[in-house]
Design an enzyme around this catalytic site. Sequence first.
Site, mmCIF file in Angstrom:
data_model
loop_
_atom_site.group_PDB
_atom_site.id
_atom_site.type_symbol
_atom_site.label_atom_id
_atom_site.label_comp_id
_atom_site.label_asym_id
_atom_site.label_seq_id
_atom_site.Cartn_x
_atom_site.Cartn_y
_atom_site.Cartn_z
ATOM 1 N N LYS A 1 3.352 0.566 -0.111
ATOM 2 C CA LYS A 1 3.154 0.474 1.335
ATOM 3 C C LYS A 1 4.235 1.279 2.070
ATOM 4 O O LYS A 1 3.950 1.983 3.041
ATOM 5 C CB LYS A 1 3.145 -0.993 1.776
ATOM 6 C CG LYS A 1 1.868 -1.698 1.313
ATOM 7 C CD LYS A 1 1.855 -3.213 1.495
ATOM 8 C CE LYS A 1 0.556 -3.776 0.891
ATOM 9 N NZ LYS A 1 0.436 -5.238 0.960
ATOM 10 N N GLN B 1 4.534 -9.653 2.316
ATOM 11 C CA GLN B 1 3.769 -9.576 1.074
ATOM 12 C C GLN B 1 3.531 -10.981 0.529
ATOM 13 O O GLN B 1 4.449 -11.781 0.389
ATOM 14 C CB GLN B 1 4.526 -8.706 0.052
ATOM 15 C CG GLN B 1 3.743 -8.401 -1.213
ATOM 16 C CD GLN B 1 2.473 -7.604 -0.961
ATOM 17 O OE1 GLN B 1 2.411 -6.758 -0.081
ATOM 18 N NE2 GLN B 1 1.434 -7.874 -1.731
ATOM 19 N N ASP C 1 -2.257 -7.215 8.945
ATOM 20 C CA ASP C 1 -2.999 -7.667 7.766
ATOM 21 C C ASP C 1 -4.301 -8.358 8.178
ATOM 22 O O ASP C 1 -5.178 -8.570 7.346
ATOM 23 C CB ASP C 1 -2.147 -8.698 7.014
ATOM 24 C CG ASP C 1 -1.681 -8.194 5.667
ATOM 25 O OD1 ASP C 1 -2.290 -7.249 5.154
ATOM 26 O OD2 ASP C 1 -0.724 -8.778 5.129
#
Length: 294
Positions: A53, A97, A120
């Site tokens: 990422k 995460q 997200d």
Amino acid sequence: MAIRMNGREVAAFHRQRISRETMEYVQRTGRRPCLAVVLVGTDPASVSYVTSKRKACDEMGFDHRDYELPEETDEKNLLDLIDRLNADADVDGILVQLPTPAQIDDDKVILAIDPQKDVDGLGPVNAGLSLMGHDGFVSCTPKGILALMDYYGIQTDGRRVCIIGRSNLVGKPLAALLMQKGRDATVTVCNTHTRDLGAITRESDIIIVAAGHVGTLTADMVSEGAVVIDVGTNRIEDATRERGWRLVGDCDYDEVRRKASYITPVPGGVGPMTITMLMDNTLIAARRRSGEKS
Ligand code: GUN
């Protein structure tokens, strides 16, 4: 024999677009989109995702803030960091995460992120907007799967879609998107309690496997010509590899591809799309926060 859906190629196509649009955004506003990337602990798969990422941010001309917290971080410390990032005007998107270590409740983490920075798309506001068919942040894996299907011209209108797996990350949001007006699929969402899964998959035009178990979808469960999208990322031991493991999906790729019309490989299918869509969402967040229409 199925056409292999090349996620790396489709991701590269979108990354070019995102890089170009980012350059234009930087020229207009004098600032770069900025993603805060938060990792708690040292789980090898999570470390690998977070590294990819950050690399994607560099590649696309984004700024990123990197936070690496120790395994024993308590929930309050993480929630305090999220509060600070929510209040930080330079930060457009916040990525924590998942999963976090056991002492932290992932749901609380997701709830703590400002919906405007929830790139997200996992929080209740964005998940709810998606369910209602409105623009929020669409969660990255489902958005990537739709982009992959669009690239290959796979129609969902009136087709039967079976999703195996009902997670908040993939199964539920994907079902919501596919059943919306415009996508118009007839969606069945299956789980580990589903009786005679094979009877449902054999009736399906499109099968999306997001179960997290090797061998969930076997060739006898697939009708000739079905489209198969494999979201699984399972590490299995492989002594022939220097690192001792390799990545496989949830379906028996070598057998299933003989019957399917289209299939995604693992790795190189859905995976590269997910990170690309995170970048897309972060650029959208930056534009919205700069008062632009996204
Ligand atoms: N862990 C596995 N997939 C994801 C994802 O899309 N977002 C986050 N935050 N964590 C994940």
